[in-house]
Design an enzyme around this catalytic site. Structure first.
Site, PDB file in Angstrom:
ATOM      1  N   LEU A  36     -66.687  46.700  34.190  1.00 34.88           N
ATOM      2  CA  LEU A  36     -65.789  47.971  34.008  1.00 34.88           C
ATOM      3  C   LEU A  36     -64.825  47.817  35.910  1.00 34.88           C
ATOM      4  CD1 LEU A  36     -68.220  50.515  32.368  1.00 34.88           C
ATOM      5  CD2 LEU A  36     -66.498  49.181  31.302  1.00 34.88           C
ATOM      6  N   ASP A  60     -71.851  41.165  34.707  1.00 37.63           N
ATOM      7  CA  ASP A  60     -69.959  40.336  35.401  1.00 37.63           C
ATOM      8  C   ASP A  60     -70.312  39.099  34.630  1.00 37.63           C
ATOM      9  OD1 ASP A  60     -68.602  38.879  37.519  1.00 37.63           O
ATOM     10  OD2 ASP A  60     -69.157  40.439  39.496  1.00 37.63           O
ATOM     11  N   LEU A  82     -61.758  37.120  27.456  1.00 36.46           N
ATOM     12  CA  LEU A  82     -60.640  38.245  28.209  1.00 36.46           C
ATOM     13  C   LEU A  82     -60.549  38.028  29.185  1.00 36.46           C
ATOM     14  CD1 LEU A  82     -60.768  39.346  24.655  1.00 36.46           C
ATOM     15  CD2 LEU A  82     -58.587  39.491  24.673  1.00 36.46           C
ATOM     16  N   THR A 135     -52.207  33.008  29.007  1.00 37.03           N
ATOM     17  CA  THR A 135     -51.043  33.712  29.472  1.00 37.03           C
ATOM     18  C   THR A 135     -50.359  32.936  29.242  1.00 37.03           C
ATOM     19  OG1 THR A 135     -49.705  34.577  30.756  1.00 37.03           O
ATOM     20  CG2 THR A 135     -51.848  33.655  31.578  1.00 37.03           C
ATOM     21  N   ASP A 136     -49.072  33.092  28.494  1.00 32.21           N
ATOM     22  CA  ASP A 136     -47.416  31.874  28.299  1.00 32.21           C
ATOM     23  C   ASP A 136     -47.606  31.720  29.912  1.00 32.21           C
ATOM     24  OD1 ASP A 136     -46.381  34.467  29.168  1.00 32.21           O
ATOM     25  OD2 ASP A 136     -45.118  34.424  27.797  1.00 32.21           O
ATOM     26  N   GLU A 137     -48.436  32.914  31.351  1.00 29.55           N
ATOM     27  CA  GLU A 137     -47.380  32.274  32.480  1.00 29.55           C
ATOM     28  C   GLU A 137     -48.051  31.544  33.723  1.00 29.55           C
ATOM     29  OE1 GLU A 137     -47.771  36.494  35.132  1.00 29.55           O
ATOM     30  OE2 GLU A 137     -47.680  37.497  33.145  1.00 29.55           O
ATOM     31  N   TYR A 169     -52.194  34.954  39.897  1.00 30.52           N
ATOM     32  CA  TYR A 169     -52.803  35.004  38.938  1.00 30.52           C
ATOM     33  C   TYR A 169     -52.200  33.881  38.257  1.00 30.52           C
ATOM     34  CZ  TYR A 169     -52.644  37.104  34.077  1.00 30.52           C
ATOM     35  OH  TYR A 169     -52.491  36.687  32.723  1.00 30.52           O
ATOM     36  N   ALA A 171     -51.842  31.280  38.324  1.00 30.45           N
ATOM     37  CA  ALA A 171     -53.092  29.671  38.884  1.00 30.45           C
ATOM     38  C   ALA A 171     -54.460  29.755  38.450  1.00 30.45           C
ATOM     39  CB  ALA A 171     -52.433  29.550  40.522  1.00 30.45           C
ATOM     40  N   LYS A 173     -55.044  31.835  35.992  1.00 34.73           N
ATOM     41  CA  LYS A 173     -55.685  31.934  34.744  1.00 34.73           C
ATOM     42  C   LYS A 173     -55.352  29.983  33.969  1.00 34.73           C
ATOM     43  CE  LYS A 173     -55.881  34.289  31.995  1.00 34.73           C
ATOM     44  NZ  LYS A 173     -57.407  34.258  31.623  1.00 34.73           N
ATOM     45  N   TYR A 226     -37.863  45.915  39.334  1.00 31.78           N
ATOM     46  CA  TYR A 226     -37.285  45.156  40.850  1.00 31.78           C
ATOM     47  C   TYR A 226     -36.141  44.297  40.475  1.00 31.78           C
ATOM     48  CZ  TYR A 226     -42.596  44.250  41.992  1.00 31.78           C
ATOM     49  OH  TYR A 226     -43.604  44.456  42.077  1.00 31.78           O
ATOM     50  N   GLY A 301     -41.464  34.942  44.933  1.00 33.23           N
ATOM     51  CA  GLY A 301     -42.033  34.283  43.014  1.00 33.23           C
ATOM     52  C   GLY A 301     -41.679  34.497  41.666  1.00 33.23           C
ATOM     53  N   HIS A 302     -40.644  35.596  41.745  1.00 34.52           N
ATOM     54  CA  HIS A 302     -40.992  36.326  40.307  1.00 34.52           C
ATOM     55  C   HIS A 302     -40.158  35.117  39.484  1.00 34.52           C
ATOM     56  CE1 HIS A 302     -40.196  40.495  38.681  1.00 34.52           C
ATOM     57  NE2 HIS A 302     -40.754  39.966  37.645  1.00 34.52           N
TER      58      HIS A 302
HETATM   59  N1  LIG Z   1     -52.017  42.057  29.658  1.00 32.94           N
HETATM   60  C1  LIG Z   1     -51.154  40.805  29.707  1.00 32.94           C
HETATM   61  O1  LIG Z   1     -49.432  40.953  28.092  1.00 32.94           O
HETATM   62  C2  LIG Z   1     -51.956  39.462  28.800  1.00 32.94           C
HETATM   63  C3  LIG Z   1     -51.280  38.621  28.098  1.00 32.94           C
HETATM   64  C4  LIG Z   1     -51.707  37.452  27.884  1.00 32.94           C
HETATM   65  C5  LIG Z   1     -52.476  36.674  27.678  1.00 32.94           C
HETATM   66  N2  LIG Z   1     -53.877  38.190  28.351  1.00 32.94           N
HETATM   67  C6  LIG Z   1     -54.671  37.292  29.030  1.00 32.94           C
HETATM   68  O2  LIG Z   1     -55.602  38.567  28.130  1.00 32.94           O
HETATM   69  C7  LIG Z   1     -56.658  38.987  28.991  1.00 32.94           C
HETATM   70  C8  LIG Z   1     -57.155  40.697  28.431  1.00 32.94           C
HETATM   71  O3  LIG Z   1     -55.812  41.053  29.102  1.00 32.94           O
HETATM   72  P1  LIG Z   1     -55.860  42.447  29.677  1.00 32.94           P
HETATM   73  O4  LIG Z   1     -53.920  43.226  29.914  1.00 32.94           O
HETATM   74  O5  LIG Z   1     -56.670  43.244  28.565  1.00 32.94           O
HETATM   75  O6  LIG Z   1     -56.576  42.777  31.034  1.00 32.94           O
HETATM   76  P2  LIG Z   1     -57.148  43.910  31.810  1.00 32.94           P
HETATM   77  O7  LIG Z   1     -56.711  43.889  33.157  1.00 32.94           O
HETATM   78  O8  LIG Z   1     -56.576  45.409  30.881  1.00 32.94           O
HETATM   79  O9  LIG Z   1     -58.469  44.022  31.633  1.00 32.94           O
HETATM   80  C9  LIG Z   1     -59.585  43.063  31.273  1.00 32.94           C
HETATM   81  C10 LIG Z   1     -60.881  43.183  31.632  1.00 32.94           C
HETATM   82  O10 LIG Z   1     -61.903  42.163  31.844  1.00 32.94           O
HETATM   83  C11 LIG Z   1     -62.637  43.254  33.059  1.00 32.94           C
HETATM   84  N3  LIG Z   1     -62.995  42.299  34.146  1.00 32.94           N
HETATM   85  C12 LIG Z   1     -62.667  41.824  35.081  1.00 32.94           C
HETATM   86  N4  LIG Z   1     -63.567  41.171  36.109  1.00 32.94           N
HETATM   87  C13 LIG Z   1     -64.425  40.973  35.560  1.00 32.94           C
HETATM   88  C14 LIG Z   1     -65.774  40.378  35.146  1.00 32.94           C
HETATM   89  N5  LIG Z   1     -66.037  39.114  36.519  1.00 32.94           N
HETATM   90  N6  LIG Z   1     -66.758  40.447  34.403  1.00 32.94           N
HETATM   91  C15 LIG Z   1     -66.777  40.673  33.287  1.00 32.94           C
HETATM   92  N7  LIG Z   1     -65.839  41.891  32.875  1.00 32.94           N
HETATM   93  C16 LIG Z   1     -64.027  41.408  33.737  1.00 32.94           C
HETATM   94  C17 LIG Z   1     -62.471  44.323  33.136  1.00 32.94           C
HETATM   95  O11 LIG Z   1     -63.572  45.994  33.586  1.00 32.94           O
HETATM   96  C18 LIG Z   1     -61.070  44.702  32.533  1.00 32.94           C
HETATM   97  O12 LIG Z   1     -62.036  45.563  31.248  1.00 32.94           O
HETATM   98  C19 LIG Z   1     -56.919  38.342  30.100  1.00 32.94           C
HETATM   99  O13 LIG Z   1     -57.060  36.917  30.341  1.00 32.94           O
HETATM  100  C20 LIG Z   1     -54.785  38.026  30.077  1.00 32.94           C
HETATM  101  O14 LIG Z   1     -54.783  36.893  31.363  1.00 32.94           O
HETATM  102  C21 LIG Z   1     -52.778  39.385  28.473  1.00 32.94           C
END
Ligand SMILES: NC(=O)c1ccc[n+]([C@@H]2O[C@H](COP(=O)([O-])OP(=O)(O)OC[C@H]3O[C@@H](n4cnc5c(N)ncnc54)[C@H](O)[C@@H]3O)[C@@H](O)[C@H]2O)c1
Length: 360
Positions: A36, A60, A82, A135-137, A169, A171, A173, A226, A301-302
């Site tokens: 959270l 955590d 996730l 992620t695709d990034e 970010y 890097a 992932k 941006y 770096g965008h």
């Molecule tokens: N948002 C996108 O467009 C996207 C696209 C591709 C992949 N992803 C990947 O999908 C996953 C979820 O993305 P999102 O957009 O839902 O992220 P988000 O930031 O909305 O949610 C992340 C969640 O992880 C929890 N969290 C963070 N640090 C934590 C820790 N140390 N221990 C336990 N919980 C922790 C947070 O409380 C939150 O609920 C990520 O791994 C992200 O890299 C996201």
């Protein structure tokens, strides 16, 4: 057969969509493990949290003892990982937490998953899976149409595109993806990886482009874009991603990577203008919402273009997105209009207010 699925980050944007999908549309049991942070909101789970197939652990992923306790208590069949720090701008301002959660946290989770899986037996051991969500990034960026001769075919990211992350970010992932693959190769931990394009939809924290633009537009604030706004992203409706993730977690081949994308390449400026047009239609006011658009200094770096080739998951696992960008973005705008209580609660809790979260 009903499985017990440990979802990390289940209170976040995509994680909560996965949890809602698992509870509403499947027979599986969900353990939501989430620290959270500012990005995690249990308000996103009120529609499913009363289910007796749902439980929550405020933990955590960097806390090995607590993660171990969760494995021992709940005996999961599948881990869907996730939990992450996910906002590129925040990673530029402060990369430390991204390394801690995304790299050290994934390492900690892998080690606890390995210890737990090693002592399993029989079918329970044979069926165990660790699904890492990425992620695709991690692939860096692709040539932009403005940079190539007209008519040149533009490449897409495939599962074999070499990694070339640009931001702290991406890097972090990329590092976590590589750890997951090393744990498969070295320890035979049964892992799979998915790499997805930009998601949008309900319950998206209002620092990312689409919810930020919707809420700033409604508040009469500037809509920050941006640079020239010509960066291209491949947008996927979050509920389509959640369905894809559950299909991969249940039916994907161990050791495989699946790219997930929406076949929706859009320039950021066009996304912003589309939102303005929908708002002009559903919540008209005297001036056009597009008049609030302002261009701000580009992010360092965008990446200019992301686009996913999602043919493997389509061919091998039969997944395709159900939502077009046009239908999904309208649903999203309408959701924010109808769910003021959710975003007000989220903003009251933590929102940094003045950030120019003009990218993904
Ligand atoms: N948002 C996108 O467009 C996207 C696209 C591709 C992949 N992803 C990947 O999908 C996953 C979820 O993305 P999102 O957009 O839902 O992220 P988000 O930031 O909305 O949610 C992340 C969640 O992880 C929890 N969290 C963070 N640090 C934590 C820790 N140390 N221990 C336990 N919980 C922790 C947070 O409380 C939150 O609920 C990520 O791994 C992200 O890299 C996201």
């Amino acid at each position: 057969m009903s499985k017990t699925i440990l979802v990390t980050g289940g209170a976040g944007f995509i994680g909560s969509a996965v949890v809602r999908h698992l509870i509403n549309d499947t027979v599986h049991t969900v353990i939501n493990l989430d620290k959270l942070t500012y990005a995690g909101n249990l308000e996103s789970l009120t529609t499913v949290s009363d289910s007796d197939r749902y439980s929550f652990e405020k933990v955590d992923i960097c806390d090995a003892e607590e993660v171990k306790r969760v494995f021992t208590t709940h005996q999961p069949d599948i881990v869907m990982h996730l939990a992450a720090e996910s906002h590129v701008d925040r990673s530029i301002d402060g990369p430390g937490e991204f390394i801690e959660t995304n790299v050290v946290g994934t390492y900690t989770l892998l080690e606890q998953a390995r210890a737990y899986w090693s002592q399993l037996e029989g079918e329970k051991k044979a069926g165990f899976k660790f699904h890492h969500i990425s992620t695709d990034e991690v692939y860096g960026d692709l040539p932009h149409p403005d940079e190539v001769e007209p008519g040149t075919e533009l490449p897409l990211f495939t599962e074999t595109t070499p990694y070339a992350p640009s931001s702290p970010y991406s890097a972090s992932k990329a590092s976590s993806d590589q750890l997951v693959r090393a744990w498969l190769r070295t320890y035979k931990l049964p892992t799979l990886v998915t790499n997805c394009s930009n998601n949008y939809g309900p319950y998206h924290f209002p620092e990312k482009l689409i919810p930020l633009v919707i809420l700033n537009a409604l508040a009469g604030k500037p809509l920050p874009v941006y640079g020239k706004g010509n960066q291209i992203r491949d947008w996927l409706f979050v509920e389509d991603h959640a369905r894809a993730l559950v299909i991969v977690a249940l039916n994907g081949e161990i050791g495989e990577t699946y790219n997930i994308g929406g076949h929706n390449e859009k320039q950021n400026i066009d996304v912003v203008k589309t939102i303005c047009t929908i708002l002009d239609d559903v919540k008209p006011k005297e001036a056009k919402y597009a008049e609030q658009i302002t261009y701000v200094t580009d992010r360092p770096g965008h990446d200019m273009r992301y686009a996913i080739d999602a043919s493997k998951i389509q061919k091998e696992l039969g997944w395709t997105p159900q939502e077009t960008f046009e239908s999904g973005i309208r649903k999203t705008v309408e959701w924010y209009l109808n769910n003021e209580a959710w975003w007000k609660a989220v903003l009251d809790g933590s929102y940094q207010g003045e950030r120019l979260g003009a990218g993904n």
